[in-house]
Design a protein around this motif. Structure first.
Motif, PDB file in Angstrom:
ATOM      1  N   GLU A   1      -6.680   7.548   0.839  1.00 41.71           N
ATOM      2  CA  GLU A   1      -6.798   6.645  -0.300  1.00 41.71           C
ATOM      3  C   GLU A   1      -5.519   6.676  -1.128  1.00 41.71           C
ATOM      4  O   GLU A   1      -4.934   7.723  -1.352  1.00 41.71           O
TER       5      GLU A   1
ATOM      6  N   GLU B   1      -5.988 -11.741  -1.884  1.00 45.57           N
ATOM      7  CA  GLU B   1      -7.407 -11.391  -1.757  1.00 45.57           C
ATOM      8  C   GLU B   1      -7.972 -11.853  -0.416  1.00 45.57           C
ATOM      9  O   GLU B   1      -8.761 -11.139   0.216  1.00 45.57           O
TER      10      GLU B   1
ATOM     11  N   VAL C   1      -8.933  -5.808   6.012  1.00 45.34           N
ATOM     12  CA  VAL C   1      -9.543  -4.496   5.758  1.00 45.34           C
ATOM     13  C   VAL C   1     -10.518  -4.080   6.861  1.00 45.34           C
ATOM     14  O   VAL C   1     -10.480  -2.923   7.291  1.00 45.34           O
TER      15      VAL C   1
ATOM     16  N   LEU D   1      -4.227   5.675  -4.806  1.00 45.71           N
ATOM     17  CA  LEU D   1      -4.724   5.349  -6.139  1.00 45.71           C
ATOM     18  C   LEU D   1      -3.566   5.058  -7.092  1.00 45.71           C
ATOM     19  O   LEU D   1      -2.459   5.587  -6.910  1.00 45.71           O
TER      20      LEU D   1
ATOM     21  N   ASP E   1      -5.275   3.187   2.222  1.00 44.91           N
ATOM     22  CA  ASP E   1      -6.310   2.342   1.631  1.00 44.91           C
ATOM     23  C   ASP E   1      -6.061   2.184   0.132  1.00 44.91           C
ATOM     24  O   ASP E   1      -6.236   3.130  -0.634  1.00 44.91           O
ATOM     25  N   ALA E   2      -5.657   0.998  -0.262  1.00 49.98           N
ATOM     26  CA  ALA E   2      -5.397   0.679  -1.672  1.00 49.98           C
ATOM     27  C   ALA E   2      -6.251  -0.511  -2.077  1.00 49.98           C
ATOM     28  O   ALA E   2      -6.507  -1.403  -1.261  1.00 49.98           O
ATOM     29  N   SER E   3      -6.670  -0.529  -3.319  1.00 50.13           N
ATOM     30  CA  SER E   3      -7.479  -1.652  -3.814  1.00 50.13           C
ATOM     31  C   SER E   3      -6.613  -2.903  -3.943  1.00 50.13           C
ATOM     32  O   SER E   3      -5.388  -2.834  -4.071  1.00 50.13           O
ATOM     33  N   VAL E   4      -7.265  -4.057  -3.944  1.00 52.40           N
ATOM     34  CA  VAL E   4      -6.540  -5.312  -4.090  1.00 52.40           C
ATOM     35  C   VAL E   4      -5.844  -5.369  -5.460  1.00 52.40           C
ATOM     36  O   VAL E   4      -4.749  -5.934  -5.581  1.00 52.40           O
ATOM     37  N   ASP E   5      -6.443  -4.769  -6.483  1.00 50.80           N
ATOM     38  CA  ASP E   5      -5.806  -4.750  -7.810  1.00 50.80           C
ATOM     39  C   ASP E   5      -4.501  -3.966  -7.779  1.00 50.80           C
ATOM     40  O   ASP E   5      -3.493  -4.397  -8.347  1.00 50.80           O
TER      41      ASP E   5
ATOM     42  N   CYS F   1       0.824  -1.220   0.000  1.00 46.52           N
ATOM     43  CA  CYS F   1       0.000   0.000   0.000  1.00 46.52           C
ATOM     44  C   CYS F   1       0.852   1.261   0.000  1.00 46.52           C
ATOM     45  O   CYS F   1       0.353   2.343  -0.279  1.00 46.52           O
TER      46      CYS F   1
END
Length: 192
Positions: free
Chosen positions: A164, A146, A153, A166, A117-121, A28
């Motif tokens: 966030e 995942e 999370v 991105l 906070d980062a997406s799993v992708d 992250c």
């Protein structure tokens, strides 16, 4: 600005009043953003895992193998509590440290937790080519990531603040976001 000002967390018209603990998943940006944030705020960047390794004269993997996870988690909690008692700084912890309620409470009482906070992708893009992530040494590392994401999370959401992360953000832009979030808490970061 002089050395004394930098050690007190005074730089660039901002004063850091409490230790900032970056929390979140592997990949992250805790390390990279932590270095950038510490430089921008003129404070030290401390790493709880590095402190544990130095005290034990062993790597985290060696401590786990020799003494077991409960022993490691006890040392981790002691080190985090000690580092939180020092001057305000940026504190990097292992991804599992924030999962322990005693660490979350210590961080809340003496510092502030900021969840990157980062997406799993995005996390997968950052970690898929690295072999330095023991938890991902599985037959299906993406699925493992995942699963870890899904369990962690909800705990990371307990952090005091959220920034966030991105894919299009540079390290500096993510650092800007973290500073913006910290400035919403004048008891943590104050403009002068």
């Amino acid at each position: 600005m002089g050395i004394a000002g930098r050690q007190n967390g005074v730089t660039g018209g901002m004063i850091l009043h409490r230790t900032v603990v970056l929390v979140g998943m592997m990949g992250c940006g805790k390390s990279a953003v932590g270095r950038s944030l510490a430089a921008r705020l003129g404070v030290q960047l401390l790493d709880s895992d590095a402190e544990i390794e130095r005290a034990a004269n062993a790597t985290i993997s060696e401590i786990f193998a020799r003494d077991g996870e409960p022993f490691f988690r006890d040392r981790e909690a002691e080190v985090i509590a000690r580092l939180l008692s020092g001057p305000p700084c940026i504190l990097s912890t292992g991804g599992g440290a924030f999962l322990a309620e005693r660490n979350r409470q210590a961080i809340h009482d003496k510092g502030v937790a900021v969840w990157l906070d980062a997406s799993v992708d995005l996390l997968w893009e950052r970690v898929k080519h690295k072999d330095t992530r023991p938890l991902l040494r599985t037959d299906n590392p993406r699925k493992t990531l995942e699963e870890i994401f899904a369990t962690r999370v909800p705990v990371y959401q307990l952090a005091d603040l959220r920034a966030e992360t991105l894919p299009e953000y540079s390290i500096e832009e993510t650092t800007d976001r973290v500073i913006e979030v910290l400035l919403t808490r004048p008891d943590v970061l104050e403009k002068t």
